[in-house]
Enzyme design. Structure first.
Site, PDB file in Angstrom:
ATOM      1  N   GLU A  58       0.648  -1.228  -0.146  1.00 57.87           N
ATOM      2  CA  GLU A  58      -0.100   0.146  -0.237  1.00 57.87           C
ATOM      3  C   GLU A  58       1.230   1.177   0.027  1.00 57.87           C
ATOM      4  O   GLU A  58       2.164   1.304   0.319  1.00 57.87           O
ATOM      5  CB  GLU A  58      -1.089   0.225   1.254  1.00 57.87           C
ATOM      6  CG  GLU A  58      -2.253  -1.107   1.250  1.00 57.87           C
ATOM      7  CD  GLU A  58      -2.839  -1.490   2.720  1.00 57.87           C
ATOM      8  OE1 GLU A  58      -4.113  -1.350   2.495  1.00 57.87           O
ATOM      9  OE2 GLU A  58      -1.893  -0.653   3.192  1.00 57.87           O
TER      10      GLU A  58
ATOM     11  N   CYS B 271       3.268   8.318   1.129  1.00 58.45           N
ATOM     12  CA  CYS B 271       3.943   7.352   2.148  1.00 58.45           C
ATOM     13  C   CYS B 271       4.531   5.940   1.127  1.00 58.45           C
ATOM     14  O   CYS B 271       3.238   5.727   0.586  1.00 58.45           O
ATOM     15  CB  CYS B 271       3.608   7.625   3.165  1.00 58.45           C
ATOM     16  SG  CYS B 271       4.193   6.510   4.696  1.00 58.45           S
TER      17      CYS B 271
ATOM     18  N   CYS C 284       7.863  -7.080   7.347  1.00 58.05           N
ATOM     19  CA  CYS C 284       9.186  -6.214   7.207  1.00 58.05           C
ATOM     20  C   CYS C 284       9.735  -7.763   8.822  1.00 58.05           C
ATOM     21  O   CYS C 284       9.460  -8.953   9.825  1.00 58.05           O
ATOM     22  CB  CYS C 284       8.877  -5.216   8.178  1.00 58.05           C
ATOM     23  SG  CYS C 284      10.273  -4.505   8.639  1.00 58.05           S
TER      24      CYS C 284
ATOM     25  N   CYS D 117       9.670  -4.845  15.421  1.00 60.46           N
ATOM     26  CA  CYS D 117       9.244  -4.201  16.616  1.00 60.46           C
ATOM     27  C   CYS D 117       8.527  -4.417  17.003  1.00 60.46           C
ATOM     28  O   CYS D 117       7.011  -4.683  16.480  1.00 60.46           O
ATOM     29  CB  CYS D 117       9.433  -2.382  15.821  1.00 60.46           C
ATOM     30  SG  CYS D 117      10.698  -2.158  14.850  1.00 60.46           S
TER      31      CYS D 117
ATOM     32  N   CYS E 122       4.472  -2.291  16.199  1.00 59.53           N
ATOM     33  CA  CYS E 122       4.195  -2.541  15.159  1.00 59.53           C
ATOM     34  C   CYS E 122       3.214  -3.439  14.226  1.00 59.53           C
ATOM     35  O   CYS E 122       3.914  -4.882  14.320  1.00 59.53           O
ATOM     36  CB  CYS E 122       5.715  -2.320  14.395  1.00 59.53           C
ATOM     37  SG  CYS E 122       5.708  -1.914  12.450  1.00 59.53           S
TER      38      CYS E 122
ATOM     39  N   GLU F 299      11.088  -2.402   5.575  1.00 61.34           N
ATOM     40  CA  GLU F 299      12.971  -1.413   6.592  1.00 61.34           C
ATOM     41  C   GLU F 299      13.084  -0.939   5.421  1.00 61.34           C
ATOM     42  O   GLU F 299      14.244  -1.835   4.810  1.00 61.34           O
ATOM     43  CB  GLU F 299      13.306  -2.126   7.447  1.00 61.34           C
ATOM     44  CG  GLU F 299      14.658  -1.387   8.042  1.00 61.34           C
ATOM     45  CD  GLU F 299      14.822  -0.391   7.739  1.00 61.34           C
ATOM     46  OE1 GLU F 299      13.567   0.318   8.950  1.00 61.34           O
ATOM     47  OE2 GLU F 299      15.560   0.798   7.619  1.00 61.34           O
TER      48      GLU F 299
ATOM     49  N   SER G  50      13.314   6.651   5.692  1.00 59.79           N
ATOM     50  CA  SER G  50      12.904   6.733   7.261  1.00 59.79           C
ATOM     51  C   SER G  50      13.284   4.337   8.410  1.00 59.79           C
ATOM     52  O   SER G  50      13.399   4.015   7.165  1.00 59.79           O
ATOM     53  CB  SER G  50      11.489   6.168   7.732  1.00 59.79           C
ATOM     54  OG  SER G  50      11.119   6.033   8.981  1.00 59.79           O
TER      55      SER G  50
ATOM     56  N   LEU H  45      13.264   6.213  16.731  1.00 64.88           N
ATOM     57  CA  LEU H  45      13.695   6.319  17.818  1.00 64.88           C
ATOM     58  C   LEU H  45      13.191   5.496  18.639  1.00 64.88           C
ATOM     59  O   LEU H  45      13.853   4.500  19.350  1.00 64.88           O
ATOM     60  CB  LEU H  45      14.426   7.703  18.623  1.00 64.88           C
ATOM     61  CG  LEU H  45      15.420   7.552  18.953  1.00 64.88           C
ATOM     62  CD1 LEU H  45      16.886   6.968  18.369  1.00 64.88           C
ATOM     63  CD2 LEU H  45      15.799   9.118  19.852  1.00 64.88           C
ATOM     64  N   ASN H  46      12.658   6.398  19.539  1.00 65.24           N
ATOM     65  CA  ASN H  46      11.098   5.222  20.262  1.00 65.24           C
ATOM     66  C   ASN H  46      11.157   5.605  21.356  1.00 65.24           C
ATOM     67  O   ASN H  46      10.337   4.764  22.162  1.00 65.24           O
ATOM     68  CB  ASN H  46      10.299   4.150  19.419  1.00 65.24           C
ATOM     69  CG  ASN H  46       9.722   4.291  18.255  1.00 65.24           C
ATOM     70  OD1 ASN H  46       9.358   5.547  17.602  1.00 65.24           O
ATOM     71  ND2 ASN H  46       9.994   3.835  17.403  1.00 65.24           N
TER      72      ASN H  46
ATOM     73  N   CYS I 202       0.361   5.234  10.019  1.00 62.21           N
ATOM     74  CA  CYS I 202       1.691   4.891  10.511  1.00 62.21           C
ATOM     75  C   CYS I 202       1.142   2.873  11.209  1.00 62.21           C
ATOM     76  O   CYS I 202       1.017   2.275  12.360  1.00 62.21           O
ATOM     77  CB  CYS I 202       2.372   5.469  11.715  1.00 62.21           C
ATOM     78  SG  CYS I 202       3.015   6.459  11.311  1.00 62.21           S
TER      79      CYS I 202
HETATM   80  N1  SAH Z   1      11.006   0.467   9.332  1.00 66.13           N
HETATM   81  C1  SAH Z   1      10.703   1.883   9.104  1.00 66.13           C
HETATM   82  C2  SAH Z   1       9.952   2.749   8.301  1.00 66.13           C
HETATM   83  C3  SAH Z   1       8.442   2.419   8.080  1.00 66.13           C
HETATM   84  S1  SAH Z   1       7.673   2.380   9.912  1.00 66.13           S
HETATM   85  C4  SAH Z   1      10.929   2.461  10.361  1.00 66.13           C
HETATM   86  O1  SAH Z   1      10.759   1.724  11.133  1.00 66.13           O
HETATM   87  O2  SAH Z   1      11.119   3.274  10.005  1.00 66.13           O
HETATM   88  C5  SAH Z   1       7.017   3.553   9.907  1.00 66.13           C
HETATM   89  C6  SAH Z   1       6.467   4.976  11.530  1.00 66.13           C
HETATM   90  O3  SAH Z   1       5.674   4.443  11.906  1.00 66.13           O
HETATM   91  C7  SAH Z   1       8.068   4.295  12.496  1.00 66.13           C
HETATM   92  O4  SAH Z   1       8.465   5.041  12.837  1.00 66.13           O
HETATM   93  C8  SAH Z   1       7.402   3.271  13.698  1.00 66.13           C
HETATM   94  O5  SAH Z   1       7.762   3.890  14.553  1.00 66.13           O
HETATM   95  C9  SAH Z   1       5.798   3.322  13.374  1.00 66.13           C
HETATM   96  N2  SAH Z   1       5.090   3.166  14.161  1.00 66.13           N
HETATM   97  C10 SAH Z   1       4.882   1.648  13.686  1.00 66.13           C
HETATM   98  N3  SAH Z   1       3.988   0.661  14.333  1.00 66.13           N
HETATM   99  C11 SAH Z   1       2.930   2.328  15.228  1.00 66.13           C
HETATM  100  C12 SAH Z   1       1.918   1.852  15.851  1.00 66.13           C
HETATM  101  N4  SAH Z   1       1.181   1.978  16.064  1.00 66.13           N
HETATM  102  N5  SAH Z   1       1.391   3.315  16.500  1.00 66.13           N
HETATM  103  C13 SAH Z   1       2.402   4.258  16.158  1.00 66.13           C
HETATM  104  N6  SAH Z   1       3.298   4.814  15.220  1.00 66.13           N
HETATM  105  C14 SAH Z   1       3.838   3.377  14.545  1.00 66.13           C
HETATM  106 FE1  SF4 Z   2       9.532  -2.635  10.462  1.00 60.58          FE
HETATM  107 FE2  SF4 Z   2       9.514  -0.302  10.880  1.00 60.58          FE
HETATM  108 FE3  SF4 Z   2       7.317  -2.157  11.288  1.00 60.58          FE
HETATM  109 FE4  SF4 Z   2      10.140  -2.121  12.818  1.00 60.58          FE
HETATM  110  S1  SF4 Z   2       8.201   0.211  13.001  1.00 60.58           S
HETATM  111  S2  SF4 Z   2       8.425  -3.656  12.320  1.00 60.58           S
HETATM  112  S3  SF4 Z   2      11.404  -2.028  11.604  1.00 60.58           S
HETATM  113  S4  SF4 Z   2       7.923  -1.659   9.682  1.00 60.58           S
END
Ligand code: SAH
Ligand code: SF4
Length: 344
Positions: A93, A106, A113, A117, A120, A159, A190, A213-214, A331
């Site tokens: 998407e 985006c 992936c 994380c 996510c 990623e 990103s 960073l998170n 996201c």
């Molecule tokens: N893999 C890359 C890009 C895709 S993720 C990365 O991790 O940067 C895009 C963004 O979505 C990242 O900043 C991630 O921290 C955020 N993200 C993932 N799951 C989320 C959620 N449940 N709520 C809010 N942001 C989220």
């Molecule tokens: Fe993959 Fe980015 Fe989601 Fe982490 S936050 S699982 S790197 S898509």
């Protein structure tokens, strides 16, 4: 029979060398690029400044792959989600986010992936495969047929730096004067923090960087993002300091705020210390809850306090509104409904 290549899998230099194998001049590559990325050509026949023989020869040896949106959903806030079905049946998407005269697309870089994380949704789907360059730029081509795209962020599914070669090709096409002609100040990658690939990216192409960073301690980040065990904060931030940005640009640090996990004032203070000396801006993203998730969104009060502390310390910060929530375009939520098989 010789195998047929997809022209969209080549960056300009690669197309030049492909064409030189056919005895053709380098400037032909620029002409072909302009047809495809600026005029939206989908066949060699349209390329009227190439001779008929040349067009026929190209059609024998190469194809121009085209992604077509299988479904488009428009959110009440104007966010538009495009669903693509790839040749092998996999889905990805893209989400177009209109904002203040800009239109940011985006884009996805992988199917699934592998980074895992914990917060996510994409991370709960294992990696199926990398997207080819043609499938990454194809998302932009498809959206541009109906909507202008002023900015691109590689922040969709996947990623990007785990698919570095194809991502670099796609980025070069995006910023090329013969390609999409998007300024490199309007293109952002990103990453969750793959340090060696950040270095390679910086050497290959100049674009903006966003780092997810998170967390503000290794203990916390190890738990949320397994990549941190390999590349802990100190190495990640050193790679950020060394990253060659476009002129006067800052690194965006994305910080998904999770209730009672990383949303305290201590976190805010540590974040300020971590970013010292780095041209940084912060995107606060309130955690988007999804079905079966382990975490909760933060309270508005904690978001406001966190945000204010960064502002007080002169850090540019925006709290990202959850866009397109009604179409699951937020996201980390791409592909969710699709996988559940819902059509509502
Ligand atoms: N893999 C890359 C890009 C895709 S993720 C990365 O991790 O940067 C895009 C963004 O979505 C990242 O900043 C991630 O921290 C955020 N993200 C993932 N799951 C989320 C959620 N449940 N709520 C809010 N942001 C989220
Ligand atoms: Fe993959 Fe980015 Fe989601 Fe982490 S936050 S699982 S790197 S898509």
């Amino acid at each position: 029979m010789e195998s047929v290549v997809d022209i969209k899998d080549y960056c300009l230099e690669e197309l030049v060398s492909f064409l030189s194998g056919l005895g053709k001049e380098g400037y032909r590559a620029k002409q072909i690029f302009k047809w495809i990325y600026q005029k939206g050509a989908v066949s060699f026949d349209e390329m009227t400044n190439l001779s008929k023989d040349f067009r026929r020869e190209l059609a024998e040896r190469a194809a121009i792959g085209v992604l077509e949106a299988e479904r488009v959903e428009v959110s009440a806030d104007g966010t538009k989600k495009f669903l693509f079905r790839l040749e092998d049946g996999a889905h990805v998407e893209s989400v177009l986010i209109p904002d203040d005269g800009r239109a940011t697309l985006c884009v996805s870089s992988q199917v699934g992936c592998a980074m895992g994380c914990r917060f996510c949704l994409t991370g709960t789907f294992k990696l199926e495969r990398n997207l080819r360059c043609s499938e990454i730029v194809g998302q932009v081509c498809a959206v541009r047929k109906t909507d202008p795209v002023t900015n691109v962020v590689l922040m969709g599914m996947g990623e990007p730096l785990a698919n570095l070669d194809n991502v670099v090709r796609a980025l070069k096409i995006m910023i090329s004067a013969d390609g999409f002609q998007i300024s490199n100040r309007r293109v952002t990658v990103s990453t969750s923090g793959l340090v060696p690939e950040m270095e390679r990216l910086g050497k290959a192409v100049t674009v903006n960087l966003a780092v997810s960073l998170n967390a503000t301690t290794d203990g916390q980040r190890d738990l949320l993002m397994p990549v941190n065990r390999k590349y802990p904060l100190e190495r990640l931030l050193a790679a950020c300091r060394a990253f060659p940005l476009p002129n006067r640009r800052m690194i965006t640090f994305e910080y998904v705020m999770i209730r009672d996990v990383n949303d305290t004032m201590d976190d805010a203070k540590r974040l300020v210390r971590l970013l010292r000396g780095i041209p940084a801006k912060v995107n606060l993203i309130p955690f988007n809850e999804y079905e079966g998730c382990l975490f909760r969104s933060p309270e508005q009060g904690s978001i406001d306090r966190f945000h204010k502390h960064l502002l007080d310390k002169n850090i540019t910060v925006i709290t990202r509104a959850s866009r397109g929530a009604d179409i699951s375009a937020a996201c980390g939520q791409l592909r969710a409904r699709l996988e559940r098989g819902a059509t509502d």
